[in-house]
Scaffold this motif. Structure first.
Motif, PDB file in Angstrom:
ATOM      1  N   UNK A  49       0.869  -1.201   0.006  1.00 13.32           N
ATOM      2  CA  UNK A  49       0.172   0.096  -0.012  1.00 13.32           C
ATOM      3  C   UNK A  49       0.873   1.158   0.063  1.00 13.32           C
ATOM      4  N   UNK A  50       1.845   1.449   0.763  1.00 11.95           N
ATOM      5  CA  UNK A  50       2.744   2.666   0.990  1.00 11.95           C
ATOM      6  C   UNK A  50       3.417   2.964  -0.477  1.00 11.95           C
ATOM      7  N   UNK A  51       3.967   1.722  -1.050  1.00  7.69           N
ATOM      8  CA  UNK A  51       4.736   1.745  -2.039  1.00  7.69           C
ATOM      9  C   UNK A  51       3.937   2.081  -3.333  1.00  7.69           C
ATOM     10  N   UNK A  56       2.708   6.087  -7.521  1.00  6.05           N
ATOM     11  CA  UNK A  56       1.620   6.503  -8.137  1.00  6.05           C
ATOM     12  C   UNK A  56       1.570   8.049  -8.006  1.00  6.05           C
ATOM     13  N   UNK A  57       1.621   8.632  -6.785  1.00  6.18           N
ATOM     14  CA  UNK A  57       1.610   9.900  -6.447  1.00  6.18           C
ATOM     15  C   UNK A  57       2.793  10.715  -7.054  1.00  6.18           C
ATOM     16  N   UNK A  58       4.062  10.216  -7.141  1.00  6.32           N
ATOM     17  CA  UNK A  58       5.296  10.894  -7.535  1.00  6.32           C
ATOM     18  C   UNK A  58       5.064  10.767  -9.189  1.00  6.32           C
ATOM     19  N   UNK A 277       4.801  -7.668  -6.516  1.00  8.92           N
ATOM     20  CA  UNK A 277       4.320  -6.742  -6.952  1.00  8.92           C
ATOM     21  C   UNK A 277       5.327  -5.406  -6.678  1.00  8.92           C
ATOM     22  N   UNK A 278       5.709  -5.272  -5.434  1.00  7.69           N
ATOM     23  CA  UNK A 278       6.643  -4.057  -5.211  1.00  7.69           C
ATOM     24  C   UNK A 278       7.805  -4.012  -6.257  1.00  7.69           C
ATOM     25  N   UNK A 294       5.352   3.054 -14.839  1.00 12.23           N
ATOM     26  CA  UNK A 294       5.562   1.839 -14.262  1.00 12.23           C
ATOM     27  C   UNK A 294       4.786   1.699 -12.904  1.00 12.23           C
ATOM     28  N   UNK A 295       4.682   3.142 -12.353  1.00 11.38           N
ATOM     29  CA  UNK A 295       4.064   3.341 -11.161  1.00 11.38           C
ATOM     30  C   UNK A 295       2.572   3.190 -11.119  1.00 11.38           C
TER      31      UNK A 295
END
Length: 449
Positions: A49-51, A56-58, A277-278, A294-295
């Motif tokens: 979740x945090x990754x 995605x935000x970045x 996944x990460x 990618x994100x």
């Protein structure tokens, strides 16, 4: 020799081999090792979740034009739909050609008479009856953001991350300090991930020992033809369909698979695509894809681009029809493809989703008894590895295709990755640069007179 023994690929391969031996020679002990795999997967899950949020935000914050964000997302969803539909059609065609359900009618009837297995199938039937599109879409929107992170709900976290990234993108320069903080947090999270990955051999050993110890290789014999058909179909899908897709974008399948071999082996040992996944986000970025693509594509594909699951579901439905002597017309099979296109998206992130989707499809068609899924309970665990591996490989291919089509692929970084060299700082993705601040129109102050 010391360098070889410290290689993660060698360690995981060795662990898988030991797991098969322990599970085969000491079944009870092997079955008791499940907590090793579960604990490792939980360690990975705590980082997903945090990754995903940070990546995605970045990615969106640094993508520049908001139109580009929509274009990348639209391309990804269109690609997912085309390729998964193709996977479903291939699965049904192969099942009709090979007839894996022929000759297992006696086994099918015996399984239905097994009250324990029928009860297990009924559980999936109940879950399937509760699935519908309205609930699926309303569930994507979290009523509590903290709760979405706490539960590790990928779709909810992804939605919030997209909205947060769009907000930062619109803010522009004033958001730069926060973006830099997120960038440092992202590097820290991947640092934690690298520490967790040192435990990958233990997780792979526990997962394989449990699978062999609990289910045993003998359970494969009655349905061996089905397993062979599923594995061969996924093999052909990867080395023919995905290979041709990559070649169309001037990329090669062999080097790509070699680059993600550790993630493939990890999925093989743990039977969970979540475990990779990460790392896949990081690997695809190192392979040449931009962070923003990618994100965005990998987490979305995790929910909507399930090539392996699609192949398995289409073959399983035809197999059950053959096993229970239920002839299906061409129209009914085309209807199955249409229903599977929908239902295969409806159980994203749900434990046991393969069975739930299969049961919901049978319930929707009302042609094959839903209780028939009990026939697959014994071998499903052995096919889950193939599903998960195909899903992971397919999501990576999707990311490469979208990155290439958007001009977001760094060929120099790609060549360094193929040579097995660390990417120097000057070739790493640029720090996120935001658009200039977009001033929002203000409403006129109300007249105080």
């Amino acid at each position: 020799m010391k360098r070889l023994s410290s290689n993660l690929t060698v360690q995981v391969l060795t662990a898988i081999g030991l797991g098969v031996l322990v599970g085969g020679l000491f079944p009870a002990f092997g079955a008791a090792l499940k907590p090793l795999a579960d604990t490792f997967i939980s360690l990975i899950k705590m980082l997903i979740a945090p990754i995903i949020f940070l990546t995605v935000v970045l990615g969106i914050a640094g993508m520049g034009s908001l139109g580009k964000v929509g274009r990348v997302g639209g391309k990804a969803l269109l690609y997912f739909e085309i390729v998964t539909t193709l996977a479903l059609a291939i699965g049904i065609a192969v099942a009709n050609l090979t007839q894996p359900g022929a000759g297992v009618q006696a086994t099918a009837q015996a399984v239905l008479q097994d009250s324990k297995k029928t009860a297990e199938a009924a559980k999936f039937t109940t879950q399937a009856s509760e699935m519908n599109w309205v609930e699926f879409f309303t569930h994507i929107v979290p009523d509590n953001v903290v709760g979405a992170f706490a539960k590790g709900d990928i779709l909810q976290v992804l939605l919030f991350a997209v909205l947060f990234g769009l907000a930062l993108n619109r803010l522009g320069e004033p958001a730069q300090p926060l973006v830099k903080t997120f960038d440092r947090l992202s590097h820290a999270m991947f640092g934690v991930l690298s520490l967790v990955m040192k435990l990958a051999p233990i997780g792979a050993f526990g997962g394989m020992a449990f699978t062999i110890g609990k289910y045993g290789l003998a359970t494969l014999l009655p349905l061996g033809k089905l397993m062979l058909v599923v594995y061969l179909t996924m093999f052909l899908f990867i080395f023919v369909v995905l290979n041709l897709i990559l070649r169309a974008y001037k990329l090669r399948l062999g080097p790509y698979l070699s680059f993600i071999k550790e993630e493939i082996l990890l999925v093989l040992g743990t039977s969970s695509s979540e475990s990779a996944l990460p790392r896949m986000i990081d690997k695809l970025e190192r392979y040449g894809c931009s962070r923003s693509v990618a994100g965005l594509v990998i987490p979305t594909g995790y929910s909507f681009n399930l090539d392996g699951t699609s192949i398995y579901l289409s073959i399983a439905v035809i197999f059950l029809a053959q096993a229970f002597n239920i002839p299906l017309s061409l129209t009914q099979q085309l209807s199955l493809i249409a229903i599977l296109v929908v239902t295969s998206k409806g159980a994203a992130g749900v434990t046991g989703s393969g069975f739930i989707v299969l049961a919901s499809t049978l319930a929707a068609t009302k042609t094959i008894p839903v209780e028939s899924v009990a026939l697959l309970l014994g071998v499903d665990r052995f096919m889950s590895e193939a599903r998960a591996i195909t899903n992971v490989i397919g999501n990576g291919v999707a990311t490469l295709v979208i990155a290439k089509s958007e001009g977001e692929f760094d060929e120099a970084r790609h060549q360094l990755a193929l040579q097995g060299r660390d990417v120097p700082e000057e070739r790493r993705p640029e720090p996120v640069a935001l658009l200039p601040r977009v001033e929002m129109p203000h409403e006129e102050e109300p007249n105080q007179d």
